[in-house]
Write a protein that holds these residues in place. Sequence first.
Motif, mmCIF file in Angstrom:
data_model
loop_
_atom_site.group_PDB
_atom_site.id
_atom_site.type_symbol
_atom_site.label_atom_id
_atom_site.label_comp_id
_atom_site.label_asym_id
_atom_site.label_seq_id
_atom_site.Cartn_x
_atom_site.Cartn_y
_atom_site.Cartn_z
ATOM 1 N N VAL A 1 0.863 -1.186 0.000
ATOM 2 C CA VAL A 1 0.000 0.000 0.000
ATOM 3 C C VAL A 1 0.894 1.229 0.000
ATOM 4 O O VAL A 1 1.791 1.358 0.840
ATOM 5 N N ALA A 2 0.637 2.122 -0.942
ATOM 6 C CA ALA A 2 1.411 3.357 -1.078
ATOM 7 C C ALA A 2 0.445 4.477 -1.419
ATOM 8 O O ALA A 2 -0.771 4.269 -1.530
ATOM 9 N N THR A 3 0.987 5.687 -1.604
ATOM 10 C CA THR A 3 0.137 6.827 -1.938
ATOM 11 C C THR A 3 0.644 7.526 -3.187
ATOM 12 O O THR A 3 1.859 7.665 -3.395
ATOM 13 N N ASN A 4 -0.291 7.964 -4.008
ATOM 14 C CA ASN A 4 0.041 8.774 -5.188
ATOM 15 C C ASN A 4 0.142 10.263 -4.860
ATOM 16 O O ASN A 4 0.289 11.084 -5.766
ATOM 17 N N ASP A 5 0.067 10.614 -3.565
ATOM 18 C CA ASP A 5 0.151 12.022 -3.153
ATOM 19 C C ASP A 5 1.560 12.435 -2.754
ATOM 20 O O ASP A 5 1.798 13.615 -2.460
ATOM 21 N N ARG A 6 2.469 11.509 -2.683
ATOM 22 C CA ARG A 6 3.883 11.782 -2.457
ATOM 23 C C ARG A 6 4.688 10.735 -3.225
ATOM 24 O O ARG A 6 4.256 9.592 -3.367
ATOM 25 N N TYR A 7 5.851 11.131 -3.710
ATOM 26 C CA TYR A 7 6.701 10.212 -4.458
ATOM 27 C C TYR A 7 8.099 10.195 -3.878
ATOM 28 O O TYR A 7 8.621 11.228 -3.429
ATOM 29 N N GLU A 8 8.680 9.012 -3.902
ATOM 30 C CA GLU A 8 10.023 8.830 -3.365
ATOM 31 C C GLU A 8 11.005 8.661 -4.522
ATOM 32 O O GLU A 8 10.929 7.689 -5.275
ATOM 33 N N PRO A 9 11.949 9.595 -4.698
ATOM 34 C CA PRO A 9 12.941 9.427 -5.766
ATOM 35 C C PRO A 9 13.868 8.256 -5.464
ATOM 36 O O PRO A 9 14.142 7.939 -4.307
ATOM 37 N N MET A 10 14.352 7.616 -6.507
ATOM 38 C CA MET A 10 15.259 6.479 -6.374
ATOM 39 C C MET A 10 16.404 6.657 -7.370
ATOM 40 O O MET A 10 16.520 5.922 -8.344
ATOM 41 N N GLU A 11 17.219 7.656 -7.114
ATOM 42 C CA GLU A 11 18.200 8.035 -8.132
ATOM 43 C C GLU A 11 19.522 8.562 -7.583
ATOM 44 O O GLU A 11 20.552 8.421 -8.215
ATOM 45 N N VAL B 1 6.940 16.526 -3.449
ATOM 46 C CA VAL B 1 5.587 17.037 -3.222
ATOM 47 C C VAL B 1 4.890 17.087 -4.584
ATOM 48 O O VAL B 1 4.903 18.085 -5.298
ATOM 49 N N TYR B 2 4.297 15.965 -4.941
ATOM 50 C CA TYR B 2 3.608 15.807 -6.221
ATOM 51 C C TYR B 2 2.462 14.845 -5.992
ATOM 52 O O TYR B 2 2.608 13.831 -5.297
ATOM 53 N N SER B 3 1.313 15.134 -6.575
ATOM 54 C CA SER B 3 0.157 14.251 -6.495
ATOM 55 C C SER B 3 -0.302 13.933 -7.907
ATOM 56 O O SER B 3 -0.613 14.836 -8.702
ATOM 57 N N GLY B 4 -0.318 12.660 -8.245
ATOM 58 C CA GLY B 4 -0.698 12.241 -9.591
ATOM 59 C C GLY B 4 -0.135 10.866 -9.872
ATOM 60 O O GLY B 4 0.287 10.141 -8.977
ATOM 61 N N PHE B 5 -0.116 10.494 -11.160
ATOM 62 C CA PHE B 5 0.322 9.158 -11.539
ATOM 63 C C PHE B 5 1.779 9.089 -11.983
ATOM 64 O O PHE B 5 2.372 8.015 -11.973
ATOM 65 N N ASN B 6 2.360 10.208 -12.423
ATOM 66 C CA ASN B 6 3.725 10.149 -12.951
ATOM 67 C C ASN B 6 4.390 11.516 -12.807
ATOM 68 O O ASN B 6 4.148 12.415 -13.608
ATOM 69 N N PRO B 7 5.254 11.688 -11.804
ATOM 70 C CA PRO B 7 5.872 13.000 -11.595
ATOM 71 C C PRO B 7 6.844 13.400 -12.697
ATOM 72 O O PRO B 7 7.193 14.580 -12.802
ATOM 73 N N ASP B 8 7.285 12.448 -13.519
ATOM 74 C CA ASP B 8 8.247 12.780 -14.575
ATOM 75 C C ASP B 8 7.593 13.013 -15.930
ATOM 76 O O ASP B 8 8.277 13.319 -16.911
ATOM 77 N N GLN B 9 6.278 12.884 -15.993
ATOM 78 C CA GLN B 9 5.594 13.042 -17.276
ATOM 79 C C GLN B 9 5.781 14.455 -17.815
ATOM 80 O O GLN B 9 5.570 15.437 -17.112
ATOM 81 N N GLY B 10 6.195 14.534 -19.074
ATOM 82 C CA GLY B 10 6.354 15.825 -19.730
ATOM 83 C C GLY B 10 7.597 16.595 -19.350
ATOM 84 O O GLY B 10 7.789 17.724 -19.817
ATOM 85 N N LEU B 11 8.474 16.003 -18.519
ATOM 86 C CA LEU B 11 9.673 16.720 -18.072
ATOM 87 C C LEU B 11 10.917 16.339 -18.867
ATOM 88 O O LEU B 11 11.997 16.892 -18.634
#
Length: 954
Positions: free
Chosen positions: A809-819, A849-859
């Motif tokens: 179980v995770a949340t789409n309201d915060r994302y954890e970078p792995m880089e 601090v991003y809410s959605g399905f893909n924080p890298d979309q369009g970047l």
Amino acid sequence: MTSMQFMSWSLNEPSNAQFQQYAVETEPGVWRVDNPNAFLNWGGDQKNFWIAFLKHHQKISSFGLHDFGVRSDGTIYSYKAGTTFTVLNDEGQVQYWIRDSLRYLLDSYPSIEWFLQAVCMGAPVESMLDNESSQTTFIHQFRLITEQYIERFPNRIKGLEIDFEKSSSRPREFREAEKYRDFLARVKNEIAIPLGLKLRVNLHAMTGDFNPYWYQWTDYRTLATGRDKNGNDICDEWQIMSYDFAHNNSAPGPSTPVWWLQQVLAHVNNVFRNENVWIGNAAYGRRWPLEAKRSGTAVRYWQLLMWQNGIFKHNIGRPADTGAFTWVDQSYIPYCGFHDDESGYQRTFLHCYDRFRVDYGKLQGAYNNQSVIFRSTYQGQRYITSFSKHQRSKFSGVEAIVHNGTARGNYTTPTRWTPDGFSQTFTAYNTHRATYRPNHDLERCELDEEAGNVTYSFHLNQPGKYRLIAVVYFPYLNGKIPLTINGHTYTIGDDVPDWYPFYVNPDRHFYDCGEWDLQISNTIQVGVTEDSAAIMGFVICDHFEHGMTGGYVEYDVNLQAPYKRGTIENGIVTKEEASFPQHVTLTGELLRRPPRPAIVWEDLFGPHARLNANGEKEVKNLVETPYYQRARMVTPSGNQYENRQCVGTAELVGYSNGNWEPFAENYCFADARGQSAQLLLHKEFQFNPHIEADATALDSGQVGIRFYAKGKGQTGNGYLFLADFQSRQYRLVYQSNGQSQTLATAPIGTLQVGSRYTYRVRVHNGRILCLIGSNTVIDYTDQSTNRMDRGAHGIYASGCRIRCHRLHVATNDRYEPMEKVQVIVDSQEQPIALEESRPYSYDELGYLVYSGFNPDQGLGISISNDYENLPIATIPSWIGEKKVKIRLADAGVWLRSFYVGDSEGYSIAWNSDLEGFMTTLKMIEDYGCKGVAMWTVGQEDPRVFTYLLGRDDR
């Protein structure tokens, strides 16, 4: 020696201009050799190609003429001349033949089976699959060409070869594999059979049905169902391109790793008749730069020898500002290759001054008694990683450390903790409700033990605003600790987001209570805690950071100046010290990933299956644990006298039902035949969830994910994403108050009972994505967003037995970078490396601090899902020893190798040689395949031919 047959292709043959130095054709099929030694002046590939034929032609069973390119409209062009050079003229006559050198070989070696190979790459393949008119054009032209080659080279042309390649597949509904099968049947029926020829097809290497998915358009099992007009297989021979596992843009490694070839061969064995299958082997190797992120380049065996003998060094190509080919300032240094035991390949490290495999890194393995960095293995390859971040708190301006509390009443002390960096030991106090005993004579309840409480008193040098940091213990998901701070109330746990990472693991941590006005003398009183949460003490300071990080690995780096060739004295080559670079680049072979939804919970279930002293499971049913509570009403102890007992107010708890037994093999099992069962976390979350469950349905029932379940003590509320194996449908359902509404359906496709799948649900602002693996099967937007304000999540089954292997179980309201990683040399921190540029801030826990399905979309950010050699620091060089640490600043980064080398240019080369060739052939022979297909003659270690028998010796 091996009795395996050998085949290859044309690619490195000499050009017509080169070949004219060797021989000319005086009349069709008749050649005059003018200079038999002319090939000695040709380039390396062409010279080696020619030597291979002159010396070893009797060992070549079959040879493909890689010369007939196919356009998207089906017309055929001269592949080596270019797309504008059509093979046929307007009258249908061949106007561009293969090169003179190849025609000479066809005339000279009639015992070789020569195949005409049609080559189509990339997007034109899809046009050929989709358009029968393009197929008809191709078949018409290829037959005309073949007929004329048969006439010109009688008894030489034995077959046709189809080499169609593309590195992606469209979704299965495009039926690409079926289209390809039917196209091959046309080629067999309309060209090969009428002309008495074989048909051979080159296929991408696959390890299972439709696996990997990007090559599913050549699915072996689908192609194997094809039959020609005589009822035979559509193809007489299959050639598996089992090379380029490591490629220009991948991590360094063998082109054909043994573990991968084993999987390919096993799949071939399950589908085809092995005696009709050629298995591919790469003659070439590759060299990958280590000082910069650039693509690798192909390296022939003869080029590898040049590197190893100190005849080559690094270059930067032709810079735009000068246009001149530029060599870097480094010595020509000879190097040894190292044998790779797994693949048989050679590994050569060029201008690399120290290097480390996984086992030579010293893991800084524990922090606060918690393991934080690990060695692990994936597909035979070792790596180092931190699976999650840990809290490495940073305090400044510490005014007081309060670790001695005075406890009274009903309390327990479940644990003690001495955090790293502290000399004090903190004791945990879990305070409980008051207990009562019944007085049956007076029919009332009397106080037995008062409610637990803890008092902390401390003094500061002066009053003011300070950061109040609590030391706490949260073993479960709903921890609350009520405080009274100098008369002001505050509850630990009330103001944390649902993605707070310190519930359960790690359970002991520092909790930020914010900024408080404190006096010289202060008192903090702790009331009754909830869900077994415990207070352990406080730190009063000016500034606090959670310091979220992965673990550290340390290397003992020793740099020494290399040697190069000196002068020749008395017939012996002397050595002299080579130049040493001013700067070195530190490079990690790293696997990074795109940001992931912040994880709240992950359970593999095996740890629950611990045995007690009697050898019995401590937990027989997960719904009896505090993590997953059975839906029911409970009556706690209290001061109300009822039925000769002291009871409190009844409470509803839990969302789970059924019997979910954990097993040490990392799964839990439930029998939901004739009923339903669900295992949900005992917490209603207020976020957009990302839920995953790895599950296996053992019968034809319904399996899936329950999400947004509401109402403690109930089990029939919320959404369900189901795979219904009985009706063969995916269903998205909403249930409430005994009513059930189907919101969306989709056909179930290829899912099978007894197979393990990953079920996923992703939600954001009313939009619900239901996935199997990475494939979206339902995309639905629910306008009733009030249904999604909060809820519990977990796994569900009905009408079947189920194994659940993982719940996430995770949340789409915060994302954890792995880089990100960071280098520390002699205790000096270098800048954090490899952080991608995004327009988002980080919160106090290190999440995006991003809410959605893909924080890298369009970047424009593209993080490879493969190992890459990535420079992480460039620093002044040194001679001697230094300790170098790498901090995995993020979780989920895999570190495989660590290199130190010349910042102007250093690299690693992997090349197959005779040893690698023998390793591959032994496996191919064990499976009884037809032979080995080497791409391609001219690039190989010439010793490979010593391992092959000639046609007359088999």
